[in-house]
Motif scaffolding. Structure first.
Motif, PDB file in Angstrom:
ATOM      1  N   ALA A 152      45.886  40.281  38.052  1.00 46.61           N
ATOM      2  CA  ALA A 152      46.090  41.376  37.053  1.00 46.61           C
ATOM      3  C   ALA A 152      45.272  41.038  36.352  1.00 46.61           C
ATOM      4  O   ALA A 152      43.827  41.315  36.311  1.00 46.61           O
ATOM      5  N   TYR A 153      45.243  42.743  35.668  1.00 43.36           N
ATOM      6  CA  TYR A 153      43.898  43.383  34.905  1.00 43.36           C
ATOM      7  C   TYR A 153      43.621  42.595  33.701  1.00 43.36           C
ATOM      8  O   TYR A 153      44.697  41.749  33.219  1.00 43.36           O
ATOM      9  N   LEU A 154      42.482  42.319  33.178  1.00 37.96           N
ATOM     10  CA  LEU A 154      42.174  41.502  31.799  1.00 37.96           C
ATOM     11  C   LEU A 154      42.702  42.449  30.765  1.00 37.96           C
ATOM     12  O   LEU A 154      43.096  43.461  30.972  1.00 37.96           O
ATOM     13  N   PRO A 155      42.724  41.231  29.806  1.00 35.85           N
ATOM     14  CA  PRO A 155      43.804  42.634  28.458  1.00 35.85           C
ATOM     15  C   PRO A 155      42.403  43.015  27.607  1.00 35.85           C
ATOM     16  O   PRO A 155      42.455  42.210  26.765  1.00 35.85           O
ATOM     17  N   VAL A 156      42.317  44.020  28.222  1.00 30.46           N
ATOM     18  CA  VAL A 156      41.125  44.741  27.563  1.00 30.46           C
ATOM     19  C   VAL A 156      41.705  44.957  26.368  1.00 30.46           C
ATOM     20  O   VAL A 156      40.689  45.266  24.806  1.00 30.46           O
ATOM     21  N   GLU A 157      42.399  45.573  24.782  1.00 29.44           N
ATOM     22  CA  GLU A 157      42.706  45.767  24.123  1.00 29.44           C
ATOM     23  C   GLU A 157      43.157  44.723  23.245  1.00 29.44           C
ATOM     24  O   GLU A 157      43.712  44.824  22.407  1.00 29.44           O
ATOM     25  N   GLU A 158      44.050  43.810  24.043  1.00 28.48           N
ATOM     26  CA  GLU A 158      43.593  42.269  23.244  1.00 28.48           C
ATOM     27  C   GLU A 158      42.799  42.009  22.709  1.00 28.48           C
ATOM     28  O   GLU A 158      41.961  40.995  23.309  1.00 28.48           O
TER      29      GLU A 158
END
Length: 118
Positions: free
Chosen positions: A50-56
């Motif tokens: 999965a993509y990394l949670p950039v906006e978290e």
């Protein structure tokens, strides 16, 4: 004859361009069964990650990273070290310069005898 040659060149050019264009859509060479990966390589996962949670954003800290008293103590130690180094550098720069030739020569025997006689 030049018309036949032009058609042949155009057909070869179109074939080359289409092969290159379709080659970009092909699977990677590492996935091909003949080339494949080395025997000692780890197996690939079945699903893509999965993509990394950039906006978290990370959770807020419960306690301070460093107590203010400890921070002030370390700051004072660093300032004192800086001042000691600056004073040592200034003392080193203010010392005698060996460029005149007298500071680098050892004292003669006569100078030593004169100093001990006093």
């Amino acid at each position: 004859m030049s018309v036949d040659r032009n058609k042949r060149a155009s057909a070869l050019g179109a074939l080359l361009v289409s092969a290159l264009a379709l080659g970009g859509c092909a699977t990677s060479i590492a996935d091909m069964p003949l080339v494949g990966t080395p025997a000692d390589a780890p197996s690939r996962p079945k699903e893509n990650g999965a993509y990394l949670p950039v906006e978290e954003l990370p959770p807020a800290r419960d306690d301070a990273a460093m107590a203010p008293a400890e921070r002030d103590k370390i700051k004072a130690e660093l300032i004192a070290a800086r001042n000691r180094q600056a004073a040592a550098a200034a003392a080193k720069d203010a010392g005698p310069k060996p460029h005149d030739g007298t500071a680098s020569r050892p004292p003669s025997d006569q100078t030593i005898k004169d100093q001990t006689a006093k």
